[in-house]
Design a protein around this motif. Structure first.
Motif, PDB file in Angstrom:
ATOM      1  N   GLN A 137       0.703  -1.029   0.272  1.00  0.00           N
ATOM      2  CA  GLN A 137      -0.399   0.186  -0.129  1.00  0.00           C
ATOM      3  C   GLN A 137       0.898   1.105   0.061  1.00  0.00           C
ATOM      4  O   GLN A 137       0.219   2.431  -0.563  1.00  0.00           O
ATOM      5  CB  GLN A 137      -0.880  -0.106   0.961  1.00  0.00           C
ATOM      6  CG  GLN A 137      -2.357  -0.965   1.067  1.00  0.00           C
ATOM      7  CD  GLN A 137      -1.278  -2.066   1.716  1.00  0.00           C
ATOM      8  OE1 GLN A 137      -0.041  -2.917   1.895  1.00  0.00           O
ATOM      9  NE2 GLN A 137      -2.539  -3.557   2.489  1.00  0.00           N
ATOM     10  N   LYS A 141       0.907   4.096  -2.720  1.00  0.00           N
ATOM     11  CA  LYS A 141       0.379   5.532  -2.478  1.00  0.00           C
ATOM     12  C   LYS A 141       1.278   6.237  -2.313  1.00  0.00           C
ATOM     13  O   LYS A 141       0.892   7.750  -2.830  1.00  0.00           O
ATOM     14  CB  LYS A 141      -0.602   5.170  -0.495  1.00  0.00           C
ATOM     15  CG  LYS A 141      -1.272   6.668  -0.494  1.00  0.00           C
ATOM     16  CD  LYS A 141      -1.552   6.717   1.387  1.00  0.00           C
ATOM     17  CE  LYS A 141      -2.154   7.654   1.897  1.00  0.00           C
ATOM     18  NZ  LYS A 141      -2.722   7.409   3.115  1.00  0.00           N
ATOM     19  N   GLU A 142       2.800   6.441  -1.699  1.00  0.00           N
ATOM     20  CA  GLU A 142       3.818   6.893  -1.443  1.00  0.00           C
ATOM     21  C   GLU A 142       4.420   7.607  -3.161  1.00  0.00           C
ATOM     22  O   GLU A 142       5.113   8.253  -2.749  1.00  0.00           O
ATOM     23  CB  GLU A 142       3.881   6.755  -0.377  1.00  0.00           C
ATOM     24  CG  GLU A 142       3.635   7.070   0.783  1.00  0.00           C
ATOM     25  CD  GLU A 142       2.691   8.538   1.526  1.00  0.00           C
ATOM     26  OE1 GLU A 142       3.583   9.307   0.809  1.00  0.00           O
ATOM     27  OE2 GLU A 142       1.871   8.347   1.618  1.00  0.00           O
ATOM     28  N   LEU A 145       0.963   7.150  -6.756  1.00  0.00           N
ATOM     29  CA  LEU A 145      -0.613   7.624  -7.013  1.00  0.00           C
ATOM     30  C   LEU A 145       0.433   9.009  -6.397  1.00  0.00           C
ATOM     31  O   LEU A 145      -0.546  10.364  -6.917  1.00  0.00           O
ATOM     32  CB  LEU A 145      -1.316   6.989  -6.517  1.00  0.00           C
ATOM     33  CG  LEU A 145      -2.131   5.968  -6.161  1.00  0.00           C
ATOM     34  CD1 LEU A 145      -3.065   6.116  -5.841  1.00  0.00           C
ATOM     35  CD2 LEU A 145      -2.560   6.124  -7.792  1.00  0.00           C
ATOM     36  N   LYS A 146       1.452   9.175  -5.999  1.00  0.00           N
ATOM     37  CA  LYS A 146       1.274  10.493  -5.776  1.00  0.00           C
ATOM     38  C   LYS A 146       2.422  11.090  -6.769  1.00  0.00           C
ATOM     39  O   LYS A 146       3.107  12.288  -6.393  1.00  0.00           O
ATOM     40  CB  LYS A 146       2.518  10.711  -4.349  1.00  0.00           C
ATOM     41  CG  LYS A 146       1.595  10.823  -2.975  1.00  0.00           C
ATOM     42  CD  LYS A 146       2.328  10.914  -2.119  1.00  0.00           C
ATOM     43  CE  LYS A 146       1.105  11.767  -0.373  1.00  0.00           C
ATOM     44  NZ  LYS A 146       2.061  11.844   0.406  1.00  0.00           N
TER      45      LYS A 146
END
Length: 396
Positions: A137, A141-142, A145-146
């Motif tokens: 995850q 996420k880091e 997606l960022k």
């Protein structure tokens, strides 16, 4: 299976919702199935194609508008399939085309070319936490997606959208990655050289545009690509300092394909030439070889040196046997003997010798031309590869 495992990590919340409700939400399913969470030009365009196949032309047009707003700089990217071409006859096309024209205007000054390295910084933050629980995850996420538009595009078109493969790469190549870390964290030092080369390209080919070059760390699948319409995407895991690099975790192909940072400029300009190309889509081996050889040839005109010098040493020594072998296959669609074959070549034989043949064809065309600037434009805008080859006179 690895890609499915990674995708399930993303889809679990969605499937949980389905389990709690009998109402199937097609839009939600379509969103995740097509990776729309990445919001990249390539994803939006491909999803528009799927909308068209489902008979939803309004949905397709809406997605193409979104794609244009993300920075698409080539209208041909938006109509990859015949069923999409009707859109060019609709009133909406003018809006889409104007947005793309605006983007091209933004990218027309080489002095403003963006050299993006922020994804590298994010990678190392995640790398230092690679053994902690929940790393899947965390990467999504880091890191993904960022990440920049370039990284998200690369994740889709070159990393199989697989978080699992990212984790495996981090863990199986940790010594190698640590050894290239200082190089990867200092890539901005190449910006002046890249901008200077871009200025030379503009002088050579005035219609040139200069979208972002994004450095990122992938999973050792490609050094550079312009696929996906997000500018030039460079896999920094291939870049090293040959004096400090640790190779014992690398297989033979990877060990032979990493490059000292001093060779980086040739890769960057090769990919930038691919951005400039507005040729007919390559189909045959001949088409693809000329397409790749053109990027190497124009790069040499810009830089004053050949970025594939080792290949050319071999090619020049064996040209009399290479050309007849290539000629027998050039009108076919199988290219694995000549292109993108780094893991399948005999000992002592360089990979990608189709680049060499394509280079020689472009060189022959350029040498015959009285107007050299027009010759460069011809090379970058080929609409009939076979005719171009015949006009070059190479091998005839």
């Amino acid at each position: 299976m690895k890609k499915i495992t990674s995708l399930l990590l993303i889809l679990l919340p969605f499937f949980s919702c389905l389990a709690q409700s009998s109402n199937f939400r097609y839009d939600d399913y379509f969103y995740y199935k097509n990776n729309l969470f990445l919001q990249t030009p390539f994803v939006l365009i491909n999803t528009a194609v799927e909308k068209m196949k489902a008979g939803d032309s309004l949905g397709a047009i809406s997605l193409l508008k979104e794609a244009a707003a993300t920075g698409v700089y080539d209208t041909t990217l938006l109509i990859p399939f015949p069923q999409m071409r009707f859109i060019t006859q609709t009133p909406q096309w003018k809006i889409i085309a104007q947005q793309i024209a605006h983007t091209r205007a933004v990218y027309d000054d080489p002095r403003n070319m963006q050299i993006i390295t922020s994804d590298i910084d994010n990678f190392w933050k995640i790398f230092d936490r690679r053994s902690q629980p929940g790393i899947e995850q965390l990467i999504m996420k880091e890191y993904i997606l960022k990440g920049t538009m370039g990284l998200r595009t690369f994740f889709d078109v070159r990393m199989n959208s697989s978080v699992t493969q990212v984790i495996q790469f981090m863990r199986s190549h940790k010594k190698y990655l640590q050894s290239i870390r200082p190089v990867s964290q200092n890539l901005q030092r190449f910006k002046p050289g890249i901008i200077a080369a871009a200025n030379k390209l503009e002088a050579l080919y005035p219609p040139a545009i200069f979208p972002p070059t994004t450095f990122l760390i992938g999973i050792f699948n490609t050094f550079g690509t312009t696929d996906g319409g997000a500018g030039s995407l460079i896999g920094a895991e291939f870049i090293c300092d040959t004096n400090t690099v640790v190779k014992d975790e690398l297989n033979a192909w990877r060990a032979s394909n990493i490059s000292d940072s001093s060779e980086l400029l040739g890769i960057i300009i090769h990919e930038l030439i691919h951005v400039e190309q507005r040729t007919l889509a390559p189909k045959t081996l001949l088409d693809r070889a000329i397409n790749e050889g053109a990027a190497d040839f124009v790069s040499q005109l810009v830089l004053g040196f050949n970025s594939n010098s080792k290949m050319h040493v071999y090619g020049n020594a064996h040209e009399k046997e290479l050309w007849p072998a290539f000629k027998k296959q050039m009108d076919g669609t199988q290219y694995s003997d000549w292109l993108y074959n780094g893991q399948n070549t005999p000992p002592g034989v360089p990979a990608d010798l189709g680049y060499y043949i394509g280079f020689k064809i472009c060189e022959a065309y350029y040498n015959k031309a009285a107007d050299k600037k027009q010759a460069v434009q011809d090379i970058l805008t080929i609409q009939d590869f076979k005719k171009f080859f015949e006009l070059s006179g190479y091998g005839q």
